[in-house]
Design a protein around this motif. Sequence first.
Motif, PDB file in Angstrom:
ATOM      1  N   ASP A 198       0.554  -1.669   0.037  1.00 62.23           N
ATOM      2  CA  ASP A 198       0.552   0.402   0.072  1.00 62.23           C
ATOM      3  C   ASP A 198       0.850   1.301  -0.286  1.00 62.23           C
ATOM      4  N   ILE A 199       0.022   2.518   0.099  1.00 67.94           N
ATOM      5  CA  ILE A 199       1.183   4.213   0.449  1.00 67.94           C
ATOM      6  C   ILE A 199       2.305   3.520   1.209  1.00 67.94           C
ATOM      7  N   LEU A 226      -3.651 -12.393  -5.044  1.00 71.72           N
ATOM      8  CA  LEU A 226      -3.932 -12.181  -4.393  1.00 71.72           C
ATOM      9  C   LEU A 226      -4.375 -10.687  -4.284  1.00 71.72           C
ATOM     10  N   LEU A 227      -3.791  -9.423  -4.065  1.00 78.06           N
ATOM     11  CA  LEU A 227      -4.657  -8.514  -4.839  1.00 78.06           C
ATOM     12  C   LEU A 227      -5.447  -8.536  -5.046  1.00 78.06           C
ATOM     13  N   LYS A 228      -6.571  -9.673  -5.808  1.00 77.49           N
ATOM     14  CA  LYS A 228      -7.736  -9.659  -6.659  1.00 77.49           C
ATOM     15  C   LYS A 228      -8.491 -10.521  -5.303  1.00 77.49           C
ATOM     16  N   ARG A 255       6.252  -0.276 -10.366  1.00 77.56           N
ATOM     17  CA  ARG A 255       4.948  -2.260 -10.596  1.00 77.56           C
ATOM     18  C   ARG A 255       4.198  -2.631  -9.434  1.00 77.56           C
ATOM     19  N   VAL A 256       3.955  -2.209  -8.182  1.00 80.48           N
ATOM     20  CA  VAL A 256       3.332  -2.975  -7.363  1.00 80.48           C
ATOM     21  C   VAL A 256       2.519  -1.686  -7.024  1.00 80.48           C
ATOM     22  N   LYS A 262      -4.446   0.282 -10.134  1.00 82.65           N
ATOM     23  CA  LYS A 262      -5.579  -0.658 -11.569  1.00 82.65           C
ATOM     24  C   LYS A 262      -6.897  -1.036 -10.323  1.00 82.65           C
ATOM     25  N   TYR A 263      -6.167  -2.296  -9.313  1.00 83.30           N
ATOM     26  CA  TYR A 263      -7.155  -2.380  -8.151  1.00 83.30           C
ATOM     27  C   TYR A 263      -8.213  -2.178  -7.463  1.00 83.30           C
TER      28      TYR A 263
END
Length: 274
Positions: A198-199, A226-228, A255-256, A262-263
């Motif tokens: 995360d941020i 995992l994100l999905k 990349r991360v 995106k999600y």
Amino acid sequence: MKASTHKYLLKLLDTGKLSQSSISKSALPMIEQFRDAGFVQWQKSGRGGIFTLKNRKAVEKLLEGTGYHGQIEDLSPKAKSVAFNKNAHGGRDNTLLFLLATTPDVLWYKNGEPLNIFEIVQKCGVASILVRPEDDWRTDHPIALVENKDLLVYATRYFKRIQFKGNIMYYGGWVSNRVIEWLKQQEKPPHIIFPDYDIVGLTNYLKLKAEFPDIKLYIPNNLLDLLKRFGNAERLKTKASRRLIETTRDKDARRVYSLILKYGVGLDQESLML
């Protein structure tokens, strides 16, 4: 009284003068109140001005009647918060680091004397170390940094899967400048970081990367999955600045970051066990 205001008043008592440009925005209103009361005189100087002490006793009396008036450097972070905010919870103490060792041969040395962290962990579950430069701690194995305590409590399960061998060090949330300065004194700088995705986690990584260019960001092969499946939109609702992330050229961080945008979710570090 704010700690910053206290600092400037002590300096005013010590030197008799303060340039307006040297005073922080948070402390300036109090200094101006002293000017309006006639305790301090202001004179224009260049584009700013100079505050000159006129009534020493008045300033000393105020300091004596508004909480702590000793040396700030003598206070612990918690005590400092009580002194100036009347609440210990406002003080963060980054002097204690928790440690684990994943292999029996991990050693730390204090002034040349060896200490087997693995043996301590086997007996007590976890070891700890005070971040004090004068103690001269050194280790002969790589250091991995983790953001959450779960990776300490269940380290055997996490790191058997991740295949890291060495020291596991918990830094807790935001990595502090004090911890960074302590790590810079080590012969072996931190090798890899396991943050939240995360941020805050990415900011911690980039902050460390600036000091330790060889440090790696651990990115699980199945991060996208995992994100999905487990990503949480609330993890991106933070006041933390994104500037460091959005201006970096670091490929791993970018990349991360692109994936979590995106999600629209962040991912807790604990997902590494899933």
